[in-house]
Write an enzyme that holds these catalytic residues in place. Structure first.
Site, short mmCIF file in Angstrom:
data_model
loop_
_atom_site.label_atom_id
_atom_site.label_comp_id
_atom_site.label_asym_id
_atom_site.label_seq_id
_atom_site.Cartn_x
_atom_site.Cartn_y
_atom_site.Cartn_z
N GLY A 118 -6.48 -7.25 5.47
CA GLY A 118 -6.96 -7.89 4.25
C GLY A 118 -6.29 -7.30 3.03
N GLY A 119 -7.00 -6.39 2.35
CA GLY A 119 -6.54 -5.84 1.07
C GLY A 119 -5.10 -5.36 1.07
CD GLU A 172 -10.91 -9.02 10.76
OE1 GLU A 172 -9.90 -8.55 10.25
OE2 GLU A 172 -11.62 -9.86 10.19
CD1 TRP A 180 -2.45 -12.05 1.36
CD2 TRP A 180 -1.85 -13.29 -0.41
NE1 TRP A 180 -1.15 -11.72 1.03
CE2 TRP A 180 -0.76 -12.47 -0.04
CE3 TRP A 180 -1.70 -14.16 -1.48
CZ2 TRP A 180 0.45 -12.48 -0.74
CZ3 TRP A 180 -0.49 -14.19 -2.17
CH2 TRP A 180 0.57 -13.35 -1.80
CD GLU A 219 -14.58 -11.09 3.69
OE1 GLU A 219 -13.76 -11.96 3.33
OE2 GLU A 219 -14.32 -9.87 3.68
CG HIS A 222 -12.99 -13.22 7.88
ND1 HIS A 222 -13.91 -12.55 7.11
CD2 HIS A 222 -11.90 -12.43 7.94
CE1 HIS A 222 -13.38 -11.40 6.71
NE2 HIS A 222 -12.16 -11.30 7.20
C1 PEP Z 1 -10.18 -8.82 6.74
O1 PEP Z 1 -10.90 -9.26 5.85
O2 PEP Z 1 -9.82 -9.55 7.67
C2 PEP Z 1 -9.81 -7.41 6.66
C3 PEP Z 1 -9.39 -6.83 7.75
O3 PEP Z 1 -9.94 -6.81 5.44
P1 PEP Z 1 -9.50 -5.31 5.02
O4 PEP Z 1 -8.17 -5.03 5.68
O5 PEP Z 1 -9.40 -5.34 3.54
O6 PEP Z 1 -10.56 -4.39 5.55
#
Ligand code: PEP
Length: 251
Positions: free
Chosen positions: A234-235, A169, A13, A101, A99
């Site tokens: 994520g989203g 990712e 989230w 980010e 992650h």
């Molecule tokens: C994430 O941040 O781990 C991710 C996969 O984001 P999104 O699905 O929004 O690309």
């Protein structure tokens, strides 16, 4: 071969969600209990502030909870940090580390990510370790080498295969709506699978998730390949409806 591993569908989230949004976790819980995710394991990782209440609501249900980061220390004078032991105490059973980010926005090195993974394991949590290349690295033909180096330097030393999950990712796919092709995913996941099996006893039992712009419309294409043992979303995990539409690939 790892296709007999139980798939894991984890929702990240990020910095989203207030108490009222726990209604989405309530809905996920009822839908999963009714079989919406088949045999897949479903975990939601809300922000720290919602963990305790989310855990109260999910107690006894098949939905697990995770956190998005942890400190390396168990307790002490670390203003603003949250330890893995605290997360466990709050009801988490998973923690995401590394992650992109956090690697990019907080300057987290592979060594720090490895220490955070070790902290999660120390506290009895399952660890989701994120790896992924940038667009520049992929364009330069360095995707496999980048991810291999991250794996080498951030994989915790001692980890039972069942307690460790790798999330591939690609940074350029996160939150962009752009995704790798199933062929690119197969190449990276196959590569990670071989590396894990070479490096670790039981490495073939470590689940490898794909993450980056997974949506209901692309989930079947992205998640059905060999060595894709689930997804980090994520989203599309913020709304039960969308998250469970992704889970439908496991029914
Ligand atoms: C994430 O941040 O781990 C991710 C996969 O984001 P999104 O699905 O929004 O690309």
């Amino acid at each position: 071969m790892s296709d007999n591993l139980r798939p894991l569908l984890a929702g990240n989230w990020k910095m989203n969600g207030r108490l009222a949004d726990l209604a989405e976790i309530d809905a996920i819980r009822s839908r999963v209990a009714a079989g919406a995710a088949g045999q897949a394991q479903v975990v939601v990782c809300p922000p720290f502030t919602l963990l305790t209440e989310a855990a109260r609501r999910c107690g006894g249900s098949p939905v697990g909870l995770g956190a998005q980061d942890c400190s390396t220390a168990p307790c002490g004078a670390y203003t603003g940090d949250i330890s893995a032991e605290m997360l466990k105490d709050a009801g988490a059973s998973f923690v995401i580390v590394g992650h992109s980010e956090r690697r990019a926005g907080h300057g987290e090195s592979d060594a720090l990510v490895r220490a955070k993974a070790a902290a999660g394991l120390r506290a009895g949590l399952n660890v989701i370790l994120c790896l992924g290349e940038t667009q520049a690295q992929r364009s330069a033909g360095e995707a496999l080498a980048t991810v291999a180096a991250q794996l080498e330097a951030s994989l915790p030393e001692e980890a039972a295969p069942e307690r460790l999950v790798i999330a591939y990712e690609p940074v350029w796919a996160i939150g962009t709506g752009i995704t790798p092709t199933p062929t690119d995913i197969a190449e990276m996941h196959g590569f990670l699978r071989r590396r894990l099996a070479e490096r670790r006893a039981g490495g073939e039992r470590i689940r490898i998730l794909y993450g980056g712009s997974v949506k209901p419309a692309n989930a079947a294409d992205l998640l059905n390949g060999a060595d894709v043992n689930g997804a980090l979303v994520g989203g599309a995990s913020l709304k039960a409806e969308e998250f469970m539409a992704i889970a439908a690939v496991y029914r």
